[in-house]
Design a protein around this motif. Structure first.
Motif, PDB file in Angstrom:
ATOM      1  N   ARG A   1     -14.340   0.497   2.758  1.00 36.91           N
ATOM      2  CA  ARG A   1     -13.282   1.488   2.500  1.00 36.91           C
ATOM      3  C   ARG A   1     -12.903   2.265   3.759  1.00 36.91           C
ATOM      4  O   ARG A   1     -11.923   2.991   3.760  1.00 36.91           O
ATOM      5  CB  ARG A   1     -13.749   2.498   1.424  1.00 36.91           C
ATOM      6  CG  ARG A   1     -13.994   1.906   0.050  1.00 36.91           C
ATOM      7  CD  ARG A   1     -12.714   1.359  -0.560  1.00 36.91           C
ATOM      8  NE  ARG A   1     -11.736   2.401  -0.810  1.00 36.91           N
ATOM      9  CZ  ARG A   1     -11.558   3.000  -1.976  1.00 36.91           C
ATOM     10  NH1 ARG A   1     -12.291   2.655  -3.001  1.00 36.91           N
ATOM     11  NH2 ARG A   1     -10.622   3.917  -2.131  1.00 36.91           N
TER      12      ARG A   1
ATOM     13  N   GLU B   1       0.282  -1.153   5.094  1.00 35.72           N
ATOM     14  CA  GLU B   1       0.390  -0.281   3.918  1.00 35.72           C
ATOM     15  C   GLU B   1      -0.963  -0.064   3.244  1.00 35.72           C
ATOM     16  O   GLU B   1      -1.130   0.911   2.492  1.00 35.72           O
ATOM     17  CB  GLU B   1       1.366  -0.897   2.906  1.00 35.72           C
ATOM     18  CG  GLU B   1       2.805  -0.824   3.371  1.00 35.72           C
ATOM     19  CD  GLU B   1       3.727  -1.730   2.579  1.00 35.72           C
ATOM     20  OE1 GLU B   1       4.828  -1.284   2.249  1.00 35.72           O
ATOM     21  OE2 GLU B   1       3.345  -2.879   2.313  1.00 35.72           O
ATOM     22  N   GLN B   2      -1.905  -0.953   3.499  1.00 37.27           N
ATOM     23  CA  GLN B   2      -3.233  -0.802   2.901  1.00 37.27           C
ATOM     24  C   GLN B   2      -4.033   0.334   3.545  1.00 37.27           C
ATOM     25  O   GLN B   2      -5.039   0.771   3.005  1.00 37.27           O
ATOM     26  CB  GLN B   2      -4.017  -2.106   3.040  1.00 37.27           C
ATOM     27  CG  GLN B   2      -3.673  -3.157   2.001  1.00 37.27           C
ATOM     28  CD  GLN B   2      -3.898  -2.667   0.578  1.00 37.27           C
ATOM     29  OE1 GLN B   2      -4.854  -1.959   0.285  1.00 37.27           O
ATOM     30  NE2 GLN B   2      -2.983  -3.027  -0.309  1.00 37.27           N
TER      31      GLN B   2
ATOM     32  N   SER C   1      -4.534   3.896   4.079  1.00 32.57           N
ATOM     33  CA  SER C   1      -4.014   5.124   3.458  1.00 32.57           C
ATOM     34  C   SER C   1      -4.114   6.306   4.410  1.00 32.57           C
ATOM     35  O   SER C   1      -3.389   7.286   4.278  1.00 32.57           O
ATOM     36  CB  SER C   1      -4.770   5.416   2.160  1.00 32.57           C
ATOM     37  OG  SER C   1      -6.143   5.605   2.445  1.00 32.57           O
ATOM     38  N   LYS C   2      -5.017   6.220   5.358  1.00 31.69           N
ATOM     39  CA  LYS C   2      -5.180   7.343   6.294  1.00 31.69           C
ATOM     40  C   LYS C   2      -5.608   6.788   7.652  1.00 31.69           C
ATOM     41  O   LYS C   2      -6.442   5.879   7.733  1.00 31.69           O
ATOM     42  CB  LYS C   2      -6.236   8.304   5.762  1.00 31.69           C
ATOM     43  CG  LYS C   2      -6.226   9.646   6.439  1.00 31.69           C
ATOM     44  CD  LYS C   2      -7.194  10.576   5.722  1.00 31.69           C
ATOM     45  CE  LYS C   2      -7.272  11.922   6.419  1.00 31.69           C
ATOM     46  NZ  LYS C   2      -8.299  12.760   5.827  1.00 31.69           N
TER      47      LYS C   2
ATOM     48  N   LYS D   1      -6.955   1.882   1.160  1.00 36.87           N
ATOM     49  CA  LYS D   1      -6.665   2.180  -0.239  1.00 36.87           C
ATOM     50  C   LYS D   1      -7.704   1.528  -1.150  1.00 36.87           C
ATOM     51  O   LYS D   1      -8.106   2.082  -2.150  1.00 36.87           O
ATOM     52  CB  LYS D   1      -5.268   1.647  -0.608  1.00 36.87           C
ATOM     53  CG  LYS D   1      -4.140   2.492  -0.053  1.00 36.87           C
ATOM     54  CD  LYS D   1      -2.807   1.890  -0.463  1.00 36.87           C
ATOM     55  CE  LYS D   1      -1.673   2.671   0.159  1.00 36.87           C
ATOM     56  NZ  LYS D   1      -0.385   1.992   0.011  1.00 36.87           N
ATOM     57  N   GLU D   2      -8.047   0.303  -0.811  1.00 39.23           N
ATOM     58  CA  GLU D   2      -9.010  -0.455  -1.624  1.00 39.23           C
ATOM     59  C   GLU D   2      -9.991  -1.176  -0.713  1.00 39.23           C
ATOM     60  O   GLU D   2      -9.684  -1.400   0.462  1.00 39.23           O
ATOM     61  CB  GLU D   2      -8.282  -1.526  -2.446  1.00 39.23           C
ATOM     62  CG  GLU D   2      -7.464  -1.013  -3.592  1.00 39.23           C
ATOM     63  CD  GLU D   2      -6.770  -2.170  -4.294  1.00 39.23           C
ATOM     64  OE1 GLU D   2      -7.393  -2.775  -5.186  1.00 39.23           O
ATOM     65  OE2 GLU D   2      -5.631  -2.466  -3.926  1.00 39.23           O
TER      66      GLU D   2
ATOM     67  N   ASN E   1      -8.892  -6.173   4.747  1.00 39.61           N
ATOM     68  CA  ASN E   1      -8.698  -4.889   5.422  1.00 39.61           C
ATOM     69  C   ASN E   1      -8.711  -5.005   6.946  1.00 39.61           C
ATOM     70  O   ASN E   1      -8.081  -4.213   7.639  1.00 39.61           O
ATOM     71  CB  ASN E   1      -9.753  -3.877   4.965  1.00 39.61           C
ATOM     72  CG  ASN E   1      -9.353  -3.232   3.649  1.00 39.61           C
ATOM     73  OD1 ASN E   1      -8.202  -3.341   3.229  1.00 39.61           O
ATOM     74  ND2 ASN E   1     -10.291  -2.575   2.986  1.00 39.61           N
TER      75      ASN E   1
ATOM     76  N   SER F   1      -5.384  -5.347   8.116  1.00 42.29           N
ATOM     77  CA  SER F   1      -4.558  -4.147   7.922  1.00 42.29           C
ATOM     78  C   SER F   1      -4.585  -3.219   9.127  1.00 42.29           C
ATOM     79  O   SER F   1      -3.670  -2.431   9.321  1.00 42.29           O
ATOM     80  CB  SER F   1      -5.020  -3.388   6.680  1.00 42.29           C
ATOM     81  OG  SER F   1      -4.983  -4.244   5.568  1.00 42.29           O
TER      82      SER F   1
END
Lengths: 349, 584
Positions: free
Chosen positions: B113, B158-159, B161-162, B176-177, B182, B185
């Motif tokens: 995450r 877009e995956q 989130s921060k 995000k998930e 990832n 990403s």
């Protein structure tokens, strides 16, 4: 005579011939300009409507791009919004006209550059090439055609006519490929790709000019030969017709020298129809160079238009349409005015 | 004595030739020619390299932008690794890897995450401004800004989130998930904050204002090259940035020459004006066999993850194509060997599946393409499409519905009409009528997006992660993706959703193998052939690596190319014997 003692009769051309001639030319010019305006608007409007109503759009043309990602309806909608394609055609035309009125042709869809900048970069190679070739063509055509006409039926005349027919039958792209293979690759005499050499920026003025000429030779030859092959028989035939006119025979009968008759009487009357033909040839040469510009990687107007059509780059297509219309209508106007100046019958018609 | 020596020499020569031939036959992979010099890696001894040399590459058309956030075409991507440095790159096998020239460390949390990236110290932009974590955060913000048309860069980003800068060297990413993808990403491009932030205050799109366009065309990058000339429609010149802190590339200058026409490009190659170009199949097979080409360079054939396929509109109005048995029959009636031979000059290989072998647990020798007209006829009979005695075509429901479809082709393709001709002839034997419709690219796409077609012929290049394929096969992609054929299979959807969350590579491979089997069974697409990378390189070029996306679109790509300081003579074998090779 009237009671006031002034001459109030309608002036005739014999009263002040010079003034009347000038008035006639201005009147003719004004008439031609007024006729040009609706033609221009018609061309622009028709092009705008056709490209915007045709199936497909820049959004669908560029959706996806490289690789596996990016293809989505959401991306497609964002592109439509970005390119302002979500508005009705009438509204888009209104916006475009308002921008053009301020000499803003918008931004290219392909690379975001101002359309005017993209076009200016590509205009000068094509215009310089086209007009240089036309001048060179005239310098070749007039003496060759005159020689052929003055020796009509002779061996040289037959050779010239045969060569013209033969050359005209060869498609320029075939001739171009042959030139690239033989002159460009095998003999390595002239470059066959692009407008300038890699070190063009480091060259001095003279070297730059030579470099430009070197790069123009092969593509120029491909534009030149069909032009010459078309014009020589035309000018020859015109000249032959003029040579049979009564005034020419009268001039010879008056004892004028052959040289004087040809240069003072035959040539000017031969070249007048050539003016009209030139008005038709300029757009044909501009439009016909698309294939050659792609083949020779020539960064000209034709290639820009070709690439813009493939990419559905509407702002550039419209900018090119405006420019082409201005050039073609402008050249036609100039030719008409020159013709009117040379032949008063035209402006009084 | 002399004649004995001669005989001995002659015997040795014969033995040498026989030995070479045996070695070639034994390898089982075709000729391994002297063209292997093209793949010679950059030597550690820099004195062997001509570091003042200029490389001349061919560009089919001009790029749309040098701003990596806005890049979206294959042409744009050619410049990506040259002008810009990224923390993560795609290596020659298209595997996600860390760029050691940029990254000090990268750690991902156990729950997938969160990730932390630490940049190397001393990284600089080409204007000597330090490259910091703030640039990464700024780039992430720009990519996700709706006003920025980041078509390619946005995908995957877009995956995240921060994205926050912990300190100038350290960046923290929150996802995000917890997804297996990832790592992709965080592989987004980085642009200089100090250049674009002031521009974005007046032009948040990054491409509308004159200043933005200038910044995009003359970028301040972070890679080893910078743009020194852009002659519109002619060439783009990149010069080596001597202040680059990473490994120094070999070529001092790279000139990209814009040559739109393929034939003109080949002539330019043979004239020595360019050092590399991609070849069309016909060029590879026929136009490059002469001495003129062999004098200039070699041709290389490598593997590419590109499959040609026919997409069947399974959810369209045509009942004929919505039946799996019919699609299977159509698949069986494709004469792939003939297509490979006649259309692709024997250069393309058999299409074995939808994923590269490395993504799945598939048997590499498993054949998925069988040509069986009799089997196809039986399947159509079973599906109720019977041959009419009147005209030889197949009909259903007592002649109400005729078996046939329209195949959409893209205008300008040299090969698609020929593939269609072969298919049409075989379908005619089967009693199925196929007509073709050639459409301009944008119209072709428009019809596909609106699902207004019976069938279309296209090509698909698999992405570096198998999850990319969801854009073609997942039901979510019917309305918002490339699943134009309207393929719906809840089992496939569930497997894709499982695969993206599975972090064990072996288990992931099993999942995608299952997906592949299901799709091949349902046959919403009929895969035809696998396209190779076909390329020509000048004799002086070294250090080429062929990725499944060709030699230009993977790291180090052109950065790793070099040329020897002392020109090496061209081997006679290269000139006459074996002028092309399969990539190692």
């Amino acid at each position: 005579m009237t009671s006031c003692g002034l001459d109030c009769r309608t002036p005739t051309p014999h009263d002040n011939p010079l003034q009347h001639r000038q008035n006639g030319v201005w009147h003719y010019l004004l008439k031609r300009i007024l006729l040009t305006i609706p033609t221009f608007v018609g061309i622009v409007l028709l092009t705008f409507v056709v490209i915007h109503l045709a199936p497909g759009s820049p959004a669908t043309g560029t959706v996806g791009g490289f690789g596996e990602s990016g293809v989505s309806a959401a991306n497609h909608d964002r592109l439509r919004e970005h390119f302002e394609l979500d508005a009705p055609v009438t509204k888009r035309f209104g916006r475009w006209i308002m921008r053009v009125a301020c000499f803003d042709f918008g931004q290219s869809f392909a690379d975001g550059q101002p359309v005017s900048k993209r076009i200016i970069e590509r205009v000068y190679p094509t215009l310089i090439l086209t007009f240089s070739i036309i001048v060179i063509a005239l310098l070749i055509v007039i003496p060759v055609a005159a020689y052929a006409a003055l020796n009509a039926g002779g061996f040289v005349d037959k050779v010239i006519l045969g060569a013209c027919v033969g050359l005209y039958a060869i498609p320029p792209y075939v001739f171009g490929m042959l030139l690239i293979l033989v002159v460009g690759v095998a003999l390595d005499w002239f470059p066959f790709s692009g407008l300038t050499s890699e070190d063009h920026a480091q060259m001095n003025g003279w070297q730059r000019l030579v470099d430009l000429i070197n790069h123009s030779v092969l593509i120029g030859a491909c534009i030149l030969y069909p032009l010459v092959a078309y014009l020589v028989p035309f000018v020859r035939a015109t000249m032959l017709a003029v040579l049979k006119e009564d005034f020419v025979r009268a001039a010879f009968a008056r004892g004028l020298s052959r040289r004087r008759v040809i240069f003072r009487h035959v040539l000017p009357n031969t070249l007048r129809p050539l003016l009209t033909v030139m008005g038709l040839i300029v757009p044909a040469v501009l439009g016909g160079s698309v294939v050659l510009e792609v083949m020779f990687s020539w960064p000209g107007m034709g290639r820009l238009l070709y690439e813009s059509i493939l990419q559905r780059d509407y702002p550039v297509i419209m900018g090119m349409t405006v420019l082409s219309a201005v050039i073609v209508l402008g050249v036609t106007l100039i030719v008409d005015v020159l013709y009117a100046l040379a032949d008063p019958r035209v402006r009084y018609a | 004595m002399c004649s004995a020596r001669k005989r001995m020499k002659s015997k040795l020569r014969i033995m040498h030739v026989v030995g070479v031939l045996l070695a070639v036959v034994d390898s089982g992979i075709g000729p391994v020619s002297a063209a292997d010099h093209v793949f010679e890696p950059i030597p550690a001894n820099r004195s062997m390299i001509d570091e003042g040399a200029t490389l001349r590459c061919r560009l089919r058309s001009e790029p749309s932008s040098f701003n990596p956030v806005l890049m979206f075409t294959a042409i744009d991507a050619q410049f990506d690794y040259l002008l810009w440095d990224r923390p993560f790159v795609l290596d020659e096998n298209l595997k996600w890897s860390i760029n050691s020239a940029v990254v000090e460390s990268f750690e991902c949390s156990d729950d997938h995450r969160e990730a932390t990236l630490v940049l190397k110290s001393g990284l600089r932009w080409q204007d000597d401004t330090p490259l910091t974590a703030a640039d990464i955060v700024f780039s992430w913000q720009r990519i996700l800004d709706d006003q920025v048309l980041a078509r390619k860069a946005r995908h995957g980003t877009e995956q995240v989130s921060k994205c926050e800068a912990v300190n100038p060297q350290r960046v923290r990413f929150i996802f995000k998930e917890a997804l297996a993808t990832n790592q992709w990403s965080v592989d987004f491009p980085i642009v200089p904050k100090h250049i674009y932030e002031p521009l974005c205050t007046s032009d948040p799109t990054m491409q509308r204002s004159d200043a933005s366009v200038r910044a995009n065309r003359q970028p301040i990058g972070s890679g080893p090259y910078r743009v020194t000339e852009w002659a519109s429609g002619e060439r783009i010149v990149l010069s080596r940035w001597e202040g680059y802190s990473g490994p120094k590339p070999a070529f001092a200058k790279i000139i990209f020459k814009v040559i739109p026409d393929n034939n003109a490009a080949l002539l330019a190659f043979e004239a020595g004006d360019i050092d590399e170009m991609s070849l069309a199949p016909r060029q590879f097979a026929e136009d490059t066999s002469g001495k003129q080409f062999a004098d200039r360079g070699v041709k290389i054939r490598g593997k590419q993850w590109t499959n040609y396929y026919i997409g069947w509109n399974v959810a369209g109005s045509k009942a004929f194509l919505s039946d799996t048995r019919v699609r299977k029959a159509l698949g069986l009636s494709v004469n792939r060997p003939l297509i490979r031979k006649r259309v692709f000059h024997g250069l393309f290989s058999e299409s074995r599946g939808i994923f590269p072998e490395s993504f799945t647990a598939r048997d590499a020798n498993e054949s998925t393409s069988v040509f069986d007209i009799a089997g196809a006829a039986k399947l159509l009979d079973d599906a109720g499409w019977k041959v009419s005695d009147d005209d030889g075509w197949r009909y259903r429901d007592g002649g109400k519905e005729k078996a046939g479809f329209v195949l959409n082709l893209v205008a300008g393709s040299q090969t698609s009409p020929r593939v269609a001709d072969i298919l049409r002839a075989d379908l005619r034997k089967l009693g199925v009528e196929m007509t073709t419709q050639t459409l301009e690219w944008s119209v072709f796409n428009e019809r596909n997006l609106a699902h207004q077609f019976d069938a279309y012929l296209s090509a698909w290049t698999c992405g570096p992660d198998p999850d990319e394929a969801r854009n073609l096969f997942h039901s979510n992609a019917v309305e918002n993706g490339r699943n134009y054929v309207g393929y719906l299979n809840p089992e496939v959807d569930a497997l894709f959703d499982r695969g993206v969350r599975e972090t064990d590579p072996a288990k992931r491979a099993q999942i995608y193998h299952k997906i592949e089997q299901l799709i091949l069974t349902d046959e919403p697409y009929t895969f035809l052939v696998e396209a190779p990378t076909l390329w020509a390189f000048g004799h002086r070029v070294r250090g080429v690596t062929l990725s499944p996306r060709g030699p230009l679109h993977a790291f180090p790509g052109v950065r790793g190319w070099w040329t020897p300081r002392i020109p090496q003579p061209i081997d006679d074998e290269l000139r006459t014997g074996l002028p092309h090779t399969d990539a190692p």
